[in-house]
Design an enzyme around this catalytic site. Structure first.
Site, PDB file in Angstrom:
ATOM      1  CE1 TYR A  30      -3.462   2.763   0.708  1.00 23.28           C
ATOM      2  CE2 TYR A  30      -2.124   3.305   2.613  1.00 23.28           C
ATOM      3  CZ  TYR A  30      -3.144   3.617   1.742  1.00 23.28           C
ATOM      4  OH  TYR A  30      -3.846   4.790   1.900  1.00 23.28           O
ATOM      5  CD  GLU A  52      -7.915   8.556   6.030  1.00 22.62           C
ATOM      6  OE1 GLU A  52      -7.867   8.475   7.283  1.00 22.62           O
ATOM      7  OE2 GLU A  52      -6.938   8.309   5.309  1.00 22.62           O
ATOM      8  CD1 TRP A  60      -3.518   1.973   5.883  1.00 22.01           C
ATOM      9  CD2 TRP A  60      -5.597   2.770   5.981  1.00 22.01           C
ATOM     10  NE1 TRP A  60      -4.043   1.947   4.614  1.00 22.01           N
ATOM     11  CE2 TRP A  60      -5.309   2.430   4.648  1.00 22.01           C
ATOM     12  CE3 TRP A  60      -6.849   3.292   6.290  1.00 22.01           C
ATOM     13  CZ2 TRP A  60      -6.240   2.602   3.613  1.00 22.01           C
ATOM     14  CZ3 TRP A  60      -7.784   3.453   5.267  1.00 22.01           C
ATOM     15  CH2 TRP A  60      -7.470   3.109   3.952  1.00 22.01           C
TER      16      TRP A  60
END
Length: 219
Positions: A30, A52, A60
């Site tokens: 990522y 988010e 995350w």
């Protein structure tokens, strides 16, 4: 002051990455291919805004590993489709083990889809209040790109908010968006490439093509 070498990890491939992006293969991929690269379409920005919001209070990595489930559950984050979700969809999503089952965040994502559509008809949006009718959520977010960016050497030097993220949060809240606080909006801006907070020394510093090593914007 921390040692910059403590905040960068050189992998077996010889590339330096921050500690958070060096813990697992999916985070490395990522970081190497997505984080901080420019995303400018309405659907891309809406997806990241939604994720988010779901990340609030979580890591995350937790969200990234559920992203396929989120995309399936939220119609690939098509704002028009999500804006049409009703109470039956909320109940469906609350039973979906492939996502984070949080009623407030689910309802906020639906509300944000409707607010995203409303932006298309708005006038005078954006950092300078000069975006014309027909502008999108992506146009609004990118209008808050700062004149200069940070150049952090260590993780401690990476900001968590900015004047621009505070102003963006204020405008989005005024236009009906939820889960859009200044810290969340700064994380959004980082992820989309609106700002570059890659550490100096990371192999990804300046890789978006929008910023040089010093935090000066490129044309």
């Amino acid at each position: 002051m921390s040692d910059p070498s403590e905040d960068l990890v050189v992998g077996e491939d010889g590339l330096a990455r921050p500690v958070w992006a060096s813990r697992h293969e999916d985070l490395r991929e990522y970081y190497d291919t997505e984080w901080g690269m420019p995303r400018r379409t309405e659907a891309e920005v809406f997806e990241r805004l939604a994720l988010e919001g779901f990340q609030s209070g979580l890591s995350w990595a937790t969200i990234l590993r559920r992203r396929p489930g989120f995309r399936r559950a939220f119609a690939d984050f098509d704002p028009e489709a999500v804006a049409g979700f009703g109470e039956a969809d909320v109940e469906r999503l609350l039973a979906d083990e492939g996502i984070i089952r949080h009623r407030g965040k689910i309802e906020a994502t639906i509300a944000n889809a409707r607010a995203t559509l409303a932006l298309r008809e708005a006038e005078g949006i954006g950092a300078r209040g000069d975006l014309p009718r027909g502008s999108t959520l992506a146009d609004l977010v990118w209008s808050y790109r700062p004149e200069t960016g940070p150049a952090p050497r260590t993780a401690a030097e990476v900001p968590t908010t900015s004047a621009e993220s505070r102003a963006l949060a204020k405008e989005l809240k005024a236009r009906g968006f939820r889960f859009v606080g200044p810290t969340t909006m700064f994380a959004l801006m980082e992820a989309l490439g609106v700002v570059d907070t890659h550490l100096l020394g990371s192999h990804r510093r300046g890789s978006s093509g929008l910023w040089d090593e010093t935090g000066t914007p490129r044309a």
